[in-house]
Write a protein that holds these residues in place. Structure first.
Motif, PDB file in Angstrom:
ATOM      1  N   THR A 105      24.353  18.983  23.988  1.00 56.84           N
ATOM      2  CA  THR A 105      25.160  20.038  23.958  1.00 56.84           C
ATOM      3  C   THR A 105      25.546  20.566  25.073  1.00 56.84           C
ATOM      4  OG1 THR A 105      23.219  21.706  24.081  1.00 56.84           O
ATOM      5  CG2 THR A 105      23.959  20.836  21.735  1.00 56.84           C
TER       6      THR A 105
ATOM      7  N   ASP B  72      27.255  30.756  25.411  1.00 61.64           N
ATOM      8  CA  ASP B  72      28.052  30.157  24.364  1.00 61.64           C
ATOM      9  C   ASP B  72      29.423  30.271  24.764  1.00 61.64           C
ATOM     10  OD1 ASP B  72      25.880  29.381  22.638  1.00 61.64           O
ATOM     11  OD2 ASP B  72      25.777  31.176  21.688  1.00 61.64           O
TER      12      ASP B  72
ATOM     13  N   GLU C 142      12.340  27.124  25.366  1.00 62.97           N
ATOM     14  CA  GLU C 142      12.905  28.182  24.344  1.00 62.97           C
ATOM     15  C   GLU C 142      14.329  28.067  24.144  1.00 62.97           C
ATOM     16  OE1 GLU C 142      11.900  31.956  26.028  1.00 62.97           O
ATOM     17  OE2 GLU C 142       9.936  32.033  25.683  1.00 62.97           O
ATOM     18  N   LEU C 143      15.239  27.561  25.201  1.00 65.94           N
ATOM     19  CA  LEU C 143      16.492  27.197  25.004  1.00 65.94           C
ATOM     20  C   LEU C 143      16.611  26.079  24.330  1.00 65.94           C
ATOM     21  CD1 LEU C 143      19.404  28.287  26.008  1.00 65.94           C
ATOM     22  CD2 LEU C 143      19.049  27.241  28.049  1.00 65.94           C
TER      23      LEU C 143
ATOM     24  N   THR D  23      21.445  32.913  25.664  1.00 61.44           N
ATOM     25  CA  THR D  23      22.180  32.085  24.944  1.00 61.44           C
ATOM     26  C   THR D  23      23.567  32.688  24.857  1.00 61.44           C
ATOM     27  OG1 THR D  23      20.255  31.250  23.541  1.00 61.44           O
ATOM     28  CG2 THR D  23      22.495  31.330  22.469  1.00 61.44           C
TER      29      THR D  23
ATOM     30  N   ALA E 266      14.360  17.450  13.513  1.00 59.92           N
ATOM     31  CA  ALA E 266      15.140  18.207  12.365  1.00 59.92           C
ATOM     32  C   ALA E 266      15.482  17.829  11.333  1.00 59.92           C
ATOM     33  CB  ALA E 266      16.506  18.428  13.260  1.00 59.92           C
TER      34      ALA E 266
ATOM     35  N   THR F 109      15.662  35.412  25.308  1.00 59.03           N
ATOM     36  CA  THR F 109      16.203  34.045  24.867  1.00 59.03           C
ATOM     37  C   THR F 109      17.700  34.235  24.248  1.00 59.03           C
ATOM     38  OG1 THR F 109      14.302  33.143  24.681  1.00 59.03           O
ATOM     39  CG2 THR F 109      16.149  32.055  23.443  1.00 59.03           C
ATOM     40  N   TRP F 110      18.052  35.436  23.482  1.00 60.86           N
ATOM     41  CA  TRP F 110      19.169  35.748  22.901  1.00 60.86           C
ATOM     42  C   TRP F 110      20.085  36.090  23.907  1.00 60.86           C
ATOM     43  CZ3 TRP F 110      22.609  39.469  22.759  1.00 60.86           C
ATOM     44  CH2 TRP F 110      23.791  39.475  21.936  1.00 60.86           C
TER      45      TRP F 110
ATOM     46  N   GLU G 191      15.625  24.993  21.513  1.00 63.77           N
ATOM     47  CA  GLU G 191      15.533  25.144  20.443  1.00 63.77           C
ATOM     48  C   GLU G 191      16.767  25.330  19.755  1.00 63.77           C
ATOM     49  OE1 GLU G 191      12.730  24.977  18.213  1.00 63.77           O
ATOM     50  OE2 GLU G 191      11.838  24.471  20.072  1.00 63.77           O
ATOM     51  N   THR G 192      17.734  25.821  20.479  1.00 66.39           N
ATOM     52  CA  THR G 192      19.127  26.041  20.008  1.00 66.39           C
ATOM     53  C   THR G 192      20.128  25.264  20.954  1.00 66.39           C
ATOM     54  OG1 THR G 192      19.424  28.062  21.312  1.00 66.39           O
ATOM     55  CG2 THR G 192      18.745  28.191  18.942  1.00 66.39           C
ATOM     56  N   HIS G 193      19.865  24.880  22.091  1.00 65.91           N
ATOM     57  CA  HIS G 193      20.939  24.370  23.043  1.00 65.91           C
ATOM     58  C   HIS G 193      19.992  23.190  23.644  1.00 65.91           C
ATOM     59  CE1 HIS G 193      22.629  28.192  22.053  1.00 65.91           C
ATOM     60  NE2 HIS G 193      23.900  27.741  22.974  1.00 65.91           N
TER      61      HIS G 193
END
Length: 356
Positions: free
Chosen positions: A39, A335, A60-61, A331, A94, A327-328, A63-65
């Protein structure tokens, strides 16, 4: 782990990562190629003492990126011309599909740091964005070298002085992203809401008072003033200590009229490691009548503000500011890859104020 001459170390990193990615996934019933998460390239730069926190952040990052992460620091104990590297690759499932990503940690000697841009360019995955985050302890020589080659530059003005951020920003055309700017979005939005249907009151501002929590970290009022000033065409003229504490200053509006600025000291925000904006009060007028505006945290519920208008108009509301974990916040800075002229203008204006 490998250490030595830059070319040799980087060649070994590239070779072993290539071997990992070309080998089939043996964890499946029938071996198959690994599914690589690409990504982005996330490059985190910090001091030696920040490396462990940056590792945890990278996990932690991912997990989504998920993608390739490079953790970079400087160590004056190394041979000046050498680099030390450590690397790892991880696969997680996943559903039925294992998703794989990798991380490379690079520690540069003092002289070797001059080649950090070429090293990063060699190790990043092509065709995806290069996001560079400068942690508070990021060595200047590395930050200055990476800023021109990244696709987005991330920092935290709650931890890094605004003058340093402006210096790096002037050396890159990449979009900027600030963790502190993300955290304070709700506060800025509520202040801007005062003027939604009376833009003429913006041009009549004659005094701004900002209360902020105490502490030794960078003053959050600088970026807030930079945001207001850059939006409204102000020129900052002076600042100095106020009697009894705080700061007083002066600006000129776009029409040349003087604007008084007051920064008020408050107690530290014990639950935070950084300083925060606690309240904004604005004196302006509407069609010749005085108008006082205030957006101030409640003493017993600091996550909520009281929003008031008194004078030419009257209104009062309570607004929760909301909470987002770090973390949010990170992110969110990643984004949106489009340019953010508003933040750049605010940073440069804040640096002008701080330099007075």
């Amino acid at each position: 782990m490998s250490a030595g001459r830059i070319a040799e170390v980087i060649k070994r990193v590239e070779s072993e990562l290539a071997e990992f990615w070309s080998a089939p996934d043996e964890s499946r019933a029938e071996p198959a190629p690994k599914t690589r998460a690409s990504t982005m390239n996330f490059v985190a730069v910090g001091s030696r003492t920040e490396v462990e926190r940056l590792r945890e952040q990278a996990e932690e990052l991912a997990e989504t990126h998920a993608g390739r992460t490079l953790l970079i620091t400087l160590d004056d104990r190394l041979d000046p011309s050498s680099v030390q590297a450590d690397w790892s690759a991880t696969c997680r499932r996943a559903g039925e599909v294992p998703i794989c990503y990798d991380r490379v940690e690079l520690t540069f000697g003092v002289a070797a740091a001059e080649r950090v841009a070429s090293v990063v360019s060699a190790l990043t995955i092509s065709d995806v964005a290069v996001i560079v985050e400068l942690a508070p302890g990021a060595p200047n020589v590395i930050g200055d070298a990476l800023a021109p080659i990244c696709d987005r530059l991330v920092f935290d003005s709650a931890e890094t002085c605004i003058e340093r951020i402006a210096q790096v920003a002037r050396g890159t055309r990449a979009p900027l992203a600030d963790r502190a700017f993300v955290r304070t979005f709700s506060f800025r939005e509520l202040v801007a809401r005062f003027f939604d249907d009376m833009p003429e009151a913006c041009r009549a501002i004659r005094r701004v008072e900002i209360a902020r929590s105490g502490g030794q970290k960078p003053d959050p009022a600088a970026l807030f003033l930079g945001w207001m000033g850059s939006r409204l065409g102000w020129t900052f003229e002076s600042q100095g200590p106020a009697q009894g504490g705080g700061v007083v200053g002066r600006a000129r509006g776009a029409d040349g009229a003087p604007i008084e600025i007051a920064l008020v000291d408050g107690p530290p925000a014990e639950e935070l490691s950084w300083r925060r904006i606690d309240g904004v009060r604005i004196a302006t007028s509407l069609r010749g009548e005085p108008l006082s505006l205030a957006c101030v945290r409640l003493d017993k519920a600091p996550a909520t503000v009281r929003w008031t208008m008194e004078g030419a108009r009257s209104a009062e509301h309570l607004h929760p500011l909301g909470y987002r974990d770090e973390t949010w916040v990170l992110t969110k800075t990643i984004d949106s890859l489009e340019g953010d002229r508003l933040l750049r203008d605010a940073v440069l204006a804040a640096a002008d104020w701080s330099a007075l």
